[in-house]
Design a protein around this motif. Sequence first.
Motif, mmCIF file in Angstrom:
data_model
loop_
_atom_site.group_PDB
_atom_site.id
_atom_site.type_symbol
_atom_site.label_atom_id
_atom_site.label_comp_id
_atom_site.label_asym_id
_atom_site.label_seq_id
_atom_site.Cartn_x
_atom_site.Cartn_y
_atom_site.Cartn_z
ATOM 1 N N TRP A 161 13.250 18.750 -7.722
ATOM 2 C CA TRP A 161 14.403 17.906 -8.029
ATOM 3 C C TRP A 161 14.871 17.168 -6.780
ATOM 4 C CZ3 TRP A 161 19.657 18.735 -6.522
ATOM 5 C CH2 TRP A 161 20.552 17.813 -7.069
ATOM 6 N N ARG A 162 15.028 17.889 -5.666
ATOM 7 C CA ARG A 162 15.477 17.250 -4.423
ATOM 8 C C ARG A 162 14.503 16.160 -3.992
ATOM 9 N NH1 ARG A 162 16.810 22.540 -2.973
ATOM 10 N NH2 ARG A 162 14.884 22.735 -1.799
ATOM 11 N N ARG A 163 13.217 16.439 -4.090
ATOM 12 C CA ARG A 163 12.204 15.482 -3.642
ATOM 13 C C ARG A 163 12.125 14.280 -4.576
ATOM 14 N NH1 ARG A 163 9.284 11.929 -2.670
ATOM 15 N NH2 ARG A 163 7.185 11.963 -1.847
ATOM 16 N N LEU A 164 12.177 14.529 -5.851
ATOM 17 C CA LEU A 164 11.972 13.456 -6.812
ATOM 18 C C LEU A 164 13.217 12.621 -7.100
ATOM 19 C CD1 LEU A 164 9.685 15.316 -9.346
ATOM 20 C CD2 LEU A 164 9.031 13.451 -7.811
ATOM 21 N N GLU A 165 14.392 13.184 -6.957
ATOM 22 C CA GLU A 165 15.611 12.458 -7.315
ATOM 23 C C GLU A 165 15.702 11.125 -6.579
ATOM 24 O OE1 GLU A 165 20.227 13.337 -8.137
ATOM 25 O OE2 GLU A 165 19.502 13.990 -6.181
ATOM 26 N N GLU A 166 15.546 11.151 -5.284
ATOM 27 C CA GLU A 166 15.628 9.909 -4.516
ATOM 28 C C GLU A 166 14.465 8.984 -4.836
ATOM 29 O OE1 GLU A 166 16.439 9.970 -0.338
ATOM 30 O OE2 GLU A 166 17.714 11.730 -0.553
#
Length: 161
Positions: A135-140
């Motif tokens: 989630w952290r990697r893909l959100e941005e």
Amino acid sequence: MRAWRGLMSSNLLLFEQLGRELVRQSGLSMADYEVLVRLSETEGRRLRMSDLASASLSSKSRLSHQVSRMEDAGWVRRESCPSDRRGAFAVLTDAGYATLVEAAPGHVESVRQNLFDHLTDDQVAQLADITETLWRRLEETVKSGCAAPQGSDAAEEVRGA
């Protein structure tokens, strides 16, 4: 490759089952439920339509149609934005909030039965770690419209799929 295919297949099946049960139990689609939840979690139970579209990874047009259907049901209403005549807010109505409150226990139970009951406590912790990392990697990346860099391990692995 086994992990990727397992993730893809289990996600498809899980969300299909959760969606069917949500419709059967409450008459809400997953898209309805997501909009109701997102609005219920914001101050004033309202979000700019563009922010709601972005948060739900939906086009503005698709979200507009979704909100129109939900307006017809009395769950949300649109309000104009005083600082931007082109902008509008989606606002959760009392009826929409009541619908969410009524639907949530059954949906939570469905998630428990279809996901968490099949995992050990250690697996749930691992799942949380893995999904938070993704989630952290893909959100941005997703919100910015950027793709994974060419030559990255992830890009190479997917191309080999």
